[in-house]
Design a protein around this motif. Structure first.
Motif, PDB file in Angstrom:
ATOM      1  N   ALA A 228      41.207  40.005  20.063  1.00 40.81           N
ATOM      2  CA  ALA A 228      40.470  40.891  19.162  1.00 40.81           C
ATOM      3  C   ALA A 228      38.992  40.658  19.421  1.00 40.81           C
ATOM      4  O   ALA A 228      38.538  39.505  19.437  1.00 40.81           O
ATOM      5  CB  ALA A 228      40.822  40.583  17.706  1.00 40.81           C
ATOM      6  N   PHE A 229      38.216  41.740  19.631  1.00 41.81           N
ATOM      7  CA  PHE A 229      36.800  41.576  19.960  1.00 41.81           C
ATOM      8  C   PHE A 229      36.063  42.893  19.724  1.00 41.81           C
ATOM      9  O   PHE A 229      36.684  43.959  19.634  1.00 41.81           O
ATOM     10  CB  PHE A 229      36.633  41.129  21.421  1.00 41.81           C
ATOM     11  N   PRO A 230      34.718  42.861  19.630  1.00 43.49           N
ATOM     12  CA  PRO A 230      33.941  44.098  19.440  1.00 43.49           C
ATOM     13  C   PRO A 230      33.894  44.914  20.736  1.00 43.49           C
ATOM     14  O   PRO A 230      34.420  44.501  21.776  1.00 43.49           O
ATOM     15  CB  PRO A 230      32.542  43.588  19.065  1.00 43.49           C
ATOM     16  N   SER A 231      33.226  46.064  20.670  1.00 46.64           N
ATOM     17  CA  SER A 231      33.060  46.914  21.852  1.00 46.64           C
ATOM     18  C   SER A 231      32.366  46.128  22.966  1.00 46.64           C
ATOM     19  O   SER A 231      31.428  45.372  22.725  1.00 46.64           O
ATOM     20  CB  SER A 231      32.222  48.148  21.506  1.00 46.64           C
ATOM     21  N   VAL A 232      32.835  46.340  24.198  1.00 46.03           N
ATOM     22  CA  VAL A 232      32.281  45.610  25.337  1.00 46.03           C
ATOM     23  C   VAL A 232      32.508  46.433  26.605  1.00 46.03           C
ATOM     24  O   VAL A 232      33.433  47.248  26.676  1.00 46.03           O
ATOM     25  CB  VAL A 232      32.944  44.207  25.457  1.00 46.03           C
ATOM     26  N   VAL A 233      31.649  46.239  27.591  1.00 47.57           N
ATOM     27  CA  VAL A 233      31.791  46.886  28.895  1.00 47.57           C
ATOM     28  C   VAL A 233      32.130  45.809  29.914  1.00 47.57           C
ATOM     29  O   VAL A 233      31.424  44.789  30.021  1.00 47.57           O
ATOM     30  CB  VAL A 233      30.498  47.620  29.317  1.00 47.57           C
ATOM     31  N   PHE A 234      33.224  46.018  30.652  1.00 49.78           N
ATOM     32  CA  PHE A 234      33.661  45.094  31.696  1.00 49.78           C
ATOM     33  C   PHE A 234      33.345  45.716  33.060  1.00 49.78           C
ATOM     34  O   PHE A 234      33.668  46.893  33.289  1.00 49.78           O
ATOM     35  CB  PHE A 234      35.178  44.850  31.644  1.00 49.78           C
ATOM     36  N   ARG A 235      32.755  44.948  33.958  1.00 44.54           N
ATOM     37  CA  ARG A 235      32.547  45.411  35.337  1.00 44.54           C
ATOM     38  C   ARG A 235      33.038  44.350  36.306  1.00 44.54           C
ATOM     39  O   ARG A 235      32.733  43.172  36.152  1.00 44.54           O
ATOM     40  CB  ARG A 235      31.070  45.690  35.612  1.00 44.54           C
ATOM     41  N   ARG A 236      33.833  44.793  37.264  1.00 46.61           N
ATOM     42  CA  ARG A 236      34.263  43.887  38.331  1.00 46.61           C
ATOM     43  C   ARG A 236      33.870  44.517  39.665  1.00 46.61           C
ATOM     44  O   ARG A 236      34.633  45.255  40.282  1.00 46.61           O
ATOM     45  CB  ARG A 236      35.772  43.646  38.259  1.00 46.61           C
ATOM     46  N   PRO A 237      32.634  44.216  40.115  1.00 48.55           N
ATOM     47  CA  PRO A 237      32.153  44.803  41.374  1.00 48.55           C
ATOM     48  C   PRO A 237      32.721  44.076  42.594  1.00 48.55           C
ATOM     49  O   PRO A 237      33.320  43.003  42.485  1.00 48.55           O
ATOM     50  CB  PRO A 237      30.638  44.611  41.272  1.00 48.55           C
ATOM     51  N   GLN A 238      32.505  44.667  43.745  1.00 48.25           N
ATOM     52  CA  GLN A 238      33.050  44.118  44.993  1.00 48.25           C
ATOM     53  C   GLN A 238      32.544  42.706  45.266  1.00 48.25           C
ATOM     54  O   GLN A 238      33.279  41.860  45.781  1.00 48.25           O
ATOM     55  CB  GLN A 238      32.677  45.032  46.162  1.00 48.25           C
ATOM     56  N   LYS A 239      31.294  42.414  44.894  1.00 47.99           N
ATOM     57  CA  LYS A 239      30.762  41.082  45.193  1.00 47.99           C
ATOM     58  C   LYS A 239      31.518  39.992  44.434  1.00 47.99           C
ATOM     59  O   LYS A 239      31.733  38.892  44.954  1.00 47.99           O
ATOM     60  CB  LYS A 239      29.265  41.013  44.865  1.00 47.99           C
ATOM     61  N   LEU A 240      31.969  40.275  43.195  1.00 49.91           N
ATOM     62  CA  LEU A 240      32.751  39.288  42.454  1.00 49.91           C
ATOM     63  C   LEU A 240      34.163  39.176  43.014  1.00 49.91           C
ATOM     64  O   LEU A 240      34.766  38.100  42.993  1.00 49.91           O
ATOM     65  CB  LEU A 240      32.794  39.650  40.971  1.00 49.91           C
ATOM     66  N   ILE A 241      34.689  40.286  43.511  1.00 52.59           N
ATOM     67  CA  ILE A 241      36.020  40.244  44.126  1.00 52.59           C
ATOM     68  C   ILE A 241      35.986  39.364  45.369  1.00 52.59           C
ATOM     69  O   ILE A 241      36.901  38.566  45.615  1.00 52.59           O
ATOM     70  CB  ILE A 241      36.498  41.674  44.469  1.00 52.59           C
ATOM     71  N   ARG A 242      34.905  39.486  46.161  1.00 54.34           N
ATOM     72  CA  ARG A 242      34.794  38.649  47.361  1.00 54.34           C
ATOM     73  C   ARG A 242      34.666  37.173  46.986  1.00 54.34           C
ATOM     74  O   ARG A 242      35.171  36.297  47.689  1.00 54.34           O
ATOM     75  CB  ARG A 242      33.595  39.087  48.199  1.00 54.34           C
ATOM     76  N   GLN A 243      34.017  36.889  45.869  1.00 53.63           N
ATOM     77  CA  GLN A 243      33.844  35.495  45.452  1.00 53.63           C
ATOM     78  C   GLN A 243      35.141  34.873  44.952  1.00 53.63           C
ATOM     79  O   GLN A 243      35.430  33.708  45.232  1.00 53.63           O
ATOM     80  CB  GLN A 243      32.783  35.416  44.345  1.00 53.63           C
ATOM     81  N   SER A 244      35.941  35.656  44.213  1.00 60.31           N
ATOM     82  CA  SER A 244      37.160  35.113  43.625  1.00 60.31           C
ATOM     83  C   SER A 244      38.119  36.244  43.285  1.00 60.31           C
ATOM     84  O   SER A 244      37.746  37.169  42.540  1.00 60.31           O
ATOM     85  CB  SER A 244      36.842  34.310  42.357  1.00 60.31           C
ATOM     86  N   ASP A 245      39.320  36.167  43.815  1.00 61.12           N
ATOM     87  CA  ASP A 245      40.330  37.170  43.505  1.00 61.12           C
ATOM     88  C   ASP A 245      41.674  36.476  43.264  1.00 61.12           C
ATOM     89  O   ASP A 245      42.302  35.982  44.190  1.00 61.12           O
ATOM     90  CB  ASP A 245      40.458  38.178  44.650  1.00 61.12           C
ATOM     91  N   PRO A 246      42.129  36.439  42.012  1.00 57.73           N
ATOM     92  CA  PRO A 246      43.426  35.822  41.717  1.00 57.73           C
ATOM     93  C   PRO A 246      44.604  36.670  42.170  1.00 57.73           C
ATOM     94  O   PRO A 246      45.755  36.230  42.095  1.00 57.73           O
ATOM     95  CB  PRO A 246      43.408  35.694  40.187  1.00 57.73           C
ATOM     96  N   GLU A 247      44.341  37.886  42.661  1.00 60.86           N
ATOM     97  CA  GLU A 247      45.370  38.814  43.137  1.00 60.86           C
ATOM     98  C   GLU A 247      46.454  39.017  42.077  1.00 60.86           C
ATOM     99  O   GLU A 247      47.601  38.600  42.226  1.00 60.86           O
ATOM    100  CB  GLU A 247      45.969  38.333  44.459  1.00 60.86           C
ATOM    101  N   THR A 248      46.047  39.686  41.012  1.00 60.43           N
ATOM    102  CA  THR A 248      46.974  39.983  39.924  1.00 60.43           C
ATOM    103  C   THR A 248      46.882  41.457  39.551  1.00 60.43           C
ATOM    104  O   THR A 248      45.864  42.118  39.798  1.00 60.43           O
ATOM    105  CB  THR A 248      46.652  39.161  38.655  1.00 60.43           C
ATOM    106  N   TYR A 249      47.976  41.948  38.969  1.00 64.97           N
ATOM    107  CA  TYR A 249      47.949  43.245  38.289  1.00 64.97           C
ATOM    108  C   TYR A 249      47.822  42.965  36.801  1.00 64.97           C
ATOM    109  O   TYR A 249      48.421  42.027  36.277  1.00 64.97           O
ATOM    110  CB  TYR A 249      49.217  44.043  38.576  1.00 64.97           C
ATOM    111  N   HIS A 250      47.039  43.797  36.137  1.00 68.03           N
ATOM    112  CA  HIS A 250      46.792  43.606  34.710  1.00 68.03           C
ATOM    113  C   HIS A 250      47.252  44.835  33.949  1.00 68.03           C
ATOM    114  O   HIS A 250      46.971  45.969  34.348  1.00 68.03           O
ATOM    115  CB  HIS A 250      45.298  43.387  34.460  1.00 68.03           C
ATOM    116  N   LEU A 251      47.985  44.615  32.849  1.00 71.07           N
ATOM    117  CA  LEU A 251      48.368  45.690  31.944  1.00 71.07           C
ATOM    118  C   LEU A 251      47.833  45.360  30.562  1.00 71.07           C
ATOM    119  O   LEU A 251      47.937  44.211  30.111  1.00 71.07           O
ATOM    120  CB  LEU A 251      49.887  45.846  31.875  1.00 71.07           C
ATOM    121  N   THR A 252      47.257  46.358  29.909  1.00 70.53           N
ATOM    122  CA  THR A 252      46.732  46.187  28.562  1.00 70.53           C
ATOM    123  C   THR A 252      47.485  47.082  27.598  1.00 70.53           C
ATOM    124  O   THR A 252      47.537  48.307  27.800  1.00 70.53           O
ATOM    125  CB  THR A 252      45.237  46.536  28.494  1.00 70.53           C
ATOM    126  N   LEU A 253      48.062  46.463  26.568  1.00 71.17           N
ATOM    127  CA  LEU A 253      48.667  47.218  25.481  1.00 71.17           C
ATOM    128  C   LEU A 253      47.608  47.356  24.386  1.00 71.17           C
ATOM    129  O   LEU A 253      47.249  46.376  23.732  1.00 71.17           O
ATOM    130  CB  LEU A 253      49.901  46.486  24.951  1.00 71.17           C
TER     131      LEU A 253
END
Length: 350
Positions: free
Chosen positions: A72-97
């Protein structure tokens, strides 16, 4: 015992960690939650209009290799740009209910608007921006992380499914949503040994939901199709126990499969469909016996509600509890009220 059946309370609990921002100074709450989310999901850039006093709550539940995290949390903007993917990628699929609130996810080639009624999906290996919108000051959601190596679906199909809407109120999406809600709501009832089984079930349901999103169920492994079919049949039986016409033939017809195939599916479950129907009806009737709201209801009426005769219900209670339904009811209602009986009181003579 099915993977979704809670273990007795005496078993070790499922491993989980609860985070709440309440004990952290207001100026540090947003940064602390960002670090937690990055370790749970994947490193991301976050911004929020509430960053000066970010009130969030999140629980991380480990189910073998699968992770579930209600938050539970307030409004927020998430960004995952290519530079962060190159730094670390756990290689997962994510589903949000999504339980409350909503959001818009944007990839290079598609946009998904999600809220209650639709699962939001993403891929830790793909750049994305997600703008979430709170309702009544908070977003309520349950996140699921499934490693790509664990998901029983060809990678090319899983990749195609990301960003497609998955309804959470029908079909396999409904099964997955109800399992996640039940897990979070009844977490103390599940034991440590349940974790890997629950994680495997969630992975199978997630794979089936993603496969259906791209209309390619045939790509699912046979084992996944069997597990999902068994779960759908169990849910159907649970919803229709009060129907006197419920039978193995009706269950098979409702799922557009032959009775012989259904029996092959349940051979792996260690129970026949007919036995499962009878067992669940007896469990429902026995639960009604101990319900204070039904204290004045005749035992015969309780049995009839669940399509049982009074005599077969009585035999079952005697066989499992060693007493008559009336004696069981008195003890159950007394325990409910906190009045402990004397040793041996209420037992039926042998």
């Amino acid at each position: 015992m099915s993977p979704t059946t809670p273990l007795p309370p005496s078993s070790p609990p499922l491993p989980s960690v609860l985070y709440s921002s309440g004990h952290i100074p207001a100026r540090d709450r947003f940064g602390h939650w960002r670090e937690l989310l990055s370790s749970t999901h994947a490193p991301m850039e976050l911004r929020s209009d509430h960053s000066d006093d970010f009130r969030a709550r999140q629980r991380v539940i480990r189910l073998g290799e699968v992770t579930v995290w209600p938050a539970a949390f307030p409004s927020v903007v998430f960004r995952r740009p290519q530079k962060l993917i190159r730094q670390s990628d756990p290689e997962t699929y994510h589903l949000t209910l999504m339980l409350r609130g909503g959001g818009v996810a944007e990839w290079r080639d598609k946009t998904l608007r999600a809220g209650p009624g639709t699962f939001h999906t993403s891929d830790s290996s793909r750049p994305v921006e997600i703008r979430s919108f709170a309702e009544r000051d908070r977003i309520l959601m349950i996140g699921v992380e499934v490693p790509k190596a664990v998901l029983p679906l060809p990678r090319r199909l899983a990749d195609r499914s990301v960003g497609l809407p998955i309804p959470d109120d029908r079909g396999v999406g409904d099964l997955l949503a109800r399992l996640l809600r039940r897990l979070v709501r009844n977490l103390p009832e599940y034991g440590l040994a349940d974790g890997p089984g629950l994680g495997a079930v969630i992975a199978h349901l997630a794979a089936t939901a993603l496969a259906q999103a791209v209309e390619n169920d045939s790509a699912l492994p046979q084992h996944t199709r069997r597990v999902t079919t068994a779960l759908r049949i169990r849910a159907f039986i649970e919803q229709n126990l009060g129907d006197p016409g419920l039978s193995p033939a009706e269950v098979a017809a409702a799922h557009h499969i032959s009775t012989s195939y259904m029996h092959r599916v349940f051979r792996h479950e260690g129970v026949t469909v007919g036995t499962l129907i009878r067992r669940q009806r007896l469990e429902r009737a026995r639960a009604d016996l101990g319900d204070p709201r039904r204290a004045g209801e005749p035992i015969q009426a309780i049995a009839a509600r669940w399509c049982l005769t009074a005599s077969e219900f009585s035999r079952s209670v005697r066989a499992t509890q060693g007493m008559t339904p009336g004696e069981y009811r008195r003890l159950a209602l007394r325990a409910e009220s906190g009045d402990r009986p004397h040793p041996g009181e209420g037992r039926s003579p042998h």
